[in-house]
Scaffold this motif. Sequence first.
Motif, short mmCIF file in Angstrom:
data_model
loop_
_atom_site.label_atom_id
_atom_site.label_comp_id
_atom_site.label_asym_id
_atom_site.label_seq_id
_atom_site.Cartn_x
_atom_site.Cartn_y
_atom_site.Cartn_z
N LEU A 28 0.84 -1.21 0.00
CA LEU A 28 0.00 0.00 0.00
C LEU A 28 0.87 1.25 0.00
CD1 LEU A 28 -2.93 -0.69 2.49
CD2 LEU A 28 -2.68 -1.36 0.09
N ASP A 30 0.65 3.71 1.90
CA ASP A 30 1.04 4.06 3.28
C ASP A 30 2.02 3.03 3.87
OD1 ASP A 30 -0.42 1.85 4.18
OD2 ASP A 30 -2.04 3.03 5.06
N SER A 32 1.71 0.18 5.04
CA SER A 32 1.32 -0.55 6.26
C SER A 32 1.29 -2.05 6.06
CB SER A 32 -0.06 -0.06 6.73
OG SER A 32 -1.02 -0.20 5.70
N ARG A 33 1.08 -2.49 4.80
CA ARG A 33 0.98 -3.94 4.54
C ARG A 33 0.94 -4.18 3.04
NH1 ARG A 33 -4.08 -4.55 2.65
NH2 ARG A 33 -5.65 -3.09 3.40
N ALA A 38 -8.69 -8.08 -3.87
CA ALA A 38 -10.02 -7.46 -3.94
C ALA A 38 -9.89 -5.94 -3.98
CB ALA A 38 -10.88 -7.89 -2.74
N GLU A 39 -9.07 -5.39 -3.11
CA GLU A 39 -8.90 -3.93 -3.10
C GLU A 39 -8.12 -3.45 -4.33
OE1 GLU A 39 -7.16 -3.48 0.77
OE2 GLU A 39 -5.24 -4.31 0.16
N TRP A 42 -10.73 -3.16 -6.99
CA TRP A 42 -11.47 -1.92 -6.80
C TRP A 42 -10.69 -0.73 -7.37
CZ3 TRP A 42 -9.55 2.15 -3.76
CH2 TRP A 42 -10.39 3.28 -3.70
N LEU B 19 -8.28 4.45 1.05
CA LEU B 19 -9.53 3.75 1.38
C LEU B 19 -9.26 2.31 1.84
CD1 LEU B 19 -12.54 4.59 1.38
CD2 LEU B 19 -12.80 3.38 -0.78
N LYS B 20 -8.09 1.78 1.44
CA LYS B 20 -7.72 0.40 1.82
C LYS B 20 -7.33 0.32 3.29
CE LYS B 20 -6.03 -0.07 -2.90
NZ LYS B 20 -4.83 -0.01 -3.77
N SER B 21 -7.16 1.45 3.93
CA SER B 21 -6.80 1.46 5.36
C SER B 21 -7.94 1.98 6.23
CB SER B 21 -5.54 2.30 5.57
OG SER B 21 -4.43 1.70 4.90
N ALA B 38 -12.25 -0.38 0.73
CA ALA B 38 -11.94 -0.60 -0.69
C ALA B 38 -12.40 -1.97 -1.15
CB ALA B 38 -10.44 -0.43 -0.94
#
Lengths: 198, 198
Positions: A28, A30, A32-33, A38-39, A42, B19-21, B38
């Motif tokens: 991501l 950010d 974070s992971r 799925a995301e 999107w 949005l994924k977070s 997301a």
Amino acid sequence: MDMNRLKQQIGFLVEIDKLKSIYRRAVLVDRSRHENDAEHSWHLAMMALILHEHANDPGVDLLRVVKMVLIHDIVEIDAGDVSAYDLAGQQDKQVQELKAAHRLFGMLPEEQKTEMFELWQEFEERSTPSSQFAAALDRLAPLLHNYHTEGATWKEHGITLDMVMTRNAQIGQGSEALWQFAQELIRDAVEKEYLPLD
Amino acid sequence: MDMNRLKQQIGFLVEIDKLKSIYRRAVLVDRSRHENDAEHSWHLAMMALILHEHANDPGVDLLRVVKMVLIHDIVEIDAGDVSAYDLAGQQDKQVQELKAAHRLFGMLPEEQKTEMFELWQEFEERSTPSSQFAAALDRLAPLLHNYHTEGATWKEHGITLDMVMTRNAQIGQGSEALWQFAQELIRDAVEKEYLPLD
Ligand SMILES: [Ca+2]
């Protein structure tokens, strides 16, 4: 109303919840992971909505592009995520994904199974302007993630400029504009040392 | 090609990676973690593709429904996820979400900002058959997640049958068929003690 048909459709929709647990190499923005399929799907659909004016072919069918990017990774529920740079894994991947497409889309009523299967094949074959544009988005997204994480995935997997250029030249098939933008991004990534020359 | 316009669009697309977070109350079917906005939006888009034949109004515009569900939660990047059952939080939520819509959609070129803003408002107001169907999907999804996790979120937040029935009756506005199915699911959830009577 055919309640059995509806329940069959719901069965498929519950099954594909698993796509949220299939993780990709991408990280991501950010950091974070890792991103899940799925995301990611999107995000590609959002890219289709916002960027479709940049498709080479002005006749690209937006709804069809959106459908393709929404479903293109569903087969990974069974087949897993194989790196685009893992050439040995690509052959086996095709067989596994075909089986997965039959099992997963096969949960749907017949004509919906056919529609989903054909959309998935069209995406895989990049044989139409819509699928070429959808595929361009699928290539562009990891570039954006890499650029905005200072090359996190590139560095982790030893990816170099040559590999990125070869793989992503296909973006131009769907959108010359996006390929021009991508090349600028790649040049800048090299400059900033997010992406090694070799 | 207008490279500045393209870069502006990319700026928006990178921003919405956030949005994924944004995590929801809902838990994945495999119960491994909470769901994020997301992947939830992806799932609603898939529900739209598969279930649109069940909309009350046969004139529902599928692409419009898909667009609405893809973008409906983007405002939560700034405004956060407020529980549907937190009535006190609802008033402040509206103000925060309006500000968020202006900031986030405002990152786009003018006519795309207008399109996204109008889609978001249409979804919020449920004033058209397409938005009523989109909203029905947004209600149905948490029911499916609760049912398939033995009522994980219901139990965690002390939700009872009355609350679920009141909140979800709106599904019928978009789709009588989905509301009939949802009621069957809810009855079965009570029977199985996933959802307490009071
Ligand atoms: Ca992909």
